[in-house]
Each structure stands twice: as C-alpha cells, then as structure tokens.
Design a protein around this motif. Structure first.
Motif: not given
Ligand code: CTP
Ligand code: CA
Length: 225
Positions: A130-132, A159-161, A163-165
């Motif tokens: 969703i966030l990405q 890395d998440k900052v 990747k997800k902008n």
């Molecule tokens: N998130 C999202 N949609 C998903 C998974 C995660 O919007 N399908 C959001 C979460 O609400 C959170 C952020 O992304 O704010 C990071 O979630 P996290 O589970 O830590 O990251 P992932 O990208 O799912 O990576 P992983 O679980 O493999 O570490």
C-alpha cells in the motif's frame, strides 16, 4: 489517563492514519493475522485530533475503543485497506501507515468451512504494498511509514525510506521486549531521506505519537516553503 490539552497546531491539516493488523481470510471462519494491537496508530489518531487535525482512521480489527473526533473506517484485509486509503489519498495532506499489513494473502479462499484432515497446505500470494503504491504517486502528500525490525534497524529502515519514497520512517527495534507489538511503550529511530536519523528513547506510545506529529508539522511546513 494521561491529560491531553487541545491545541490547534494541526488545524487545516487532514491526516489519514492506518492501524491494526490486517486479517487475510482462509475460509468463512478463519484468517491469518498478526500480533499488532493497533495501539500506536490509535495513539497517533487520538493525538492528531487533539492537535486540531481532521483525522481519518482506517483500521483493521483491534480491541481498542474508537478515539473521539475521528472519521473511522473499518477494514479487514490488506486489499480492503488499500481501497480505503487510495480512495482518500487525493484529499489528505499526510498519510501515516502504522498498520501491520500482511505481506501475503490466501490464493484460494474456501467458500465453506474447511473440514479437518491429516495435513493441509495453504498457498499464499504477495499482497500489494500500500505504502509503496502511495509513494510512487506522491504529489502534495507527506508519507510516514513504520517498520519493525529485529536487526540492522537503521540500514533496513533507510532502504524502506528510499524504496517507498517516504518523508519519514519510524523504525522500531522489536528485539527489545519493551518495544513494538502489544506493549504500551516503544523506541527506535526517526529516519528521513535527507537528514540524519534521530534516536527515540523508550517512551509511552502516546508520547511517541506527539513526537511523530511534531515531526509531521515540520515536514508539512518545509514542503510548502
Ligand atoms: N506496508 C504496506 N503494505 C504492505 C506492507 C507494508 O503499506 N503490503 C507498510 C507498513 O504499513 C509500514 C511499511 O510499509 O508502514 C513498512 O512495513 P514493513 O513490513 O516493515 O516493510 P515491508 O516492505 O513489508 O518489508 P519486510 O516485511 O520484508 O521487512
Ligand atoms: Ca512486511
């Protein structure tokens, strides 16, 4: 009960907060869930409303009372949460994704209750991120994510900052017993795309909520300057 003073720092700002752990249905009576209590997201929604924001709380099932003064939207699965969030994305200034979104859903949901047998296999497929998705079409919005990590908290978080902008990520170290899932306190780091990490000591989730919202106020102000 902590006292909460009403202020107007967030007046004119619409904040969408997601909270809780999504439920991915297996059959009519069973689902795959996670240990998220929803406490962090609800604390943010409640605090933001007290600071004068218009708050939309998109929540997966929790056992928490609905905070007063928020527009409450109930969802269950990741896909239903995505629909609810995307329908409102254009109309909000800030999205704070505190929900624990299941990375997978069940490929074939059973129409009838599954009967017991000697063994069974459930095939899972990847859920949308969703966030990405929000990050890839970000315009005027400020995007805040959460991450629960057990190791390499800053590296994985950064890395998440990217990747997800994101504009900010709250990275929790859940290897500590007094942080993360189903407890009333939390600790970790605030991470940014272009600033040094800020370390957050262990504190009540209501206090962390206030710190997060102060950061949000700065991020909104800087976006417009
Ligand atoms: N998130 C999202 N949609 C998903 C998974 C995660 O919007 N399908 C959001 C979460 O609400 C959170 C952020 O992304 O704010 C990071 O979630 P996290 O589970 O830590 O990251 P992932 O990208 O799912 O990576 P992983 O679980 O493999 O570490
Ligand atoms: Ca995940």
């Amino acid at each position: 009960e902590a006292k909460m003073c009403s202020t107007n720092e967030l007046e004119g700002t619409t904040i969408l907060v997601t909270a809780g752990g999504t439920q991915e249905s297996i059959d009519p009576v069973r689902y795959i869930g996670n240990r998220s209590s929803g406490k962090m997201g609800y604390a943010i929604a409640e605090q933001a409303a007290h600071m004068g924001a218009k708050v939309i709380l998109v929540s997966a099932p929790t056992s928490l009372p609905i905070p007063s003064g928020v527009d409450f939207i109930s969802v269950d699965s990741a896909v239903s949460m995505q629909e609810a969030v995307e329908a409102r994305y254009n109309d909000v200034n800030v999205v704070i994704m505190a929900a624990a979104v299941s990375d997978f859903r069940v490929l074939h949901k059973a129409e009838q209750k599954i009967k017991k047998m000697e063994s069974m296999t459930i095939e899972l497929v990847k859920n949308p991120d969703i966030l990405q998705g929000l990050g890839s079409k970000k315009s005027h919005q400020i995007l805040v994510g959460f991450a629960a990590e057990t190791e390499h908290v800053i590296k994985y978080g950064q890395d998440k900052v990217a990747k997800k902008n994101l504009d900010m990520l709250v990275a929790n170290d859940v290897s500590k017993s007094n942080a993360g899932f189903n407890v009333d306190t939390n600790e970790g780091y605030f991470l940014y795309p272009d600033k040094e990490p800020k370390e957050m000591p262990n504190m009540k989730k209501s206090d962390l909520a206030r710190h997060i919202l102060r950061e949000v106020i700065d991020l909104v102000a800087n976006k417009h300057s």
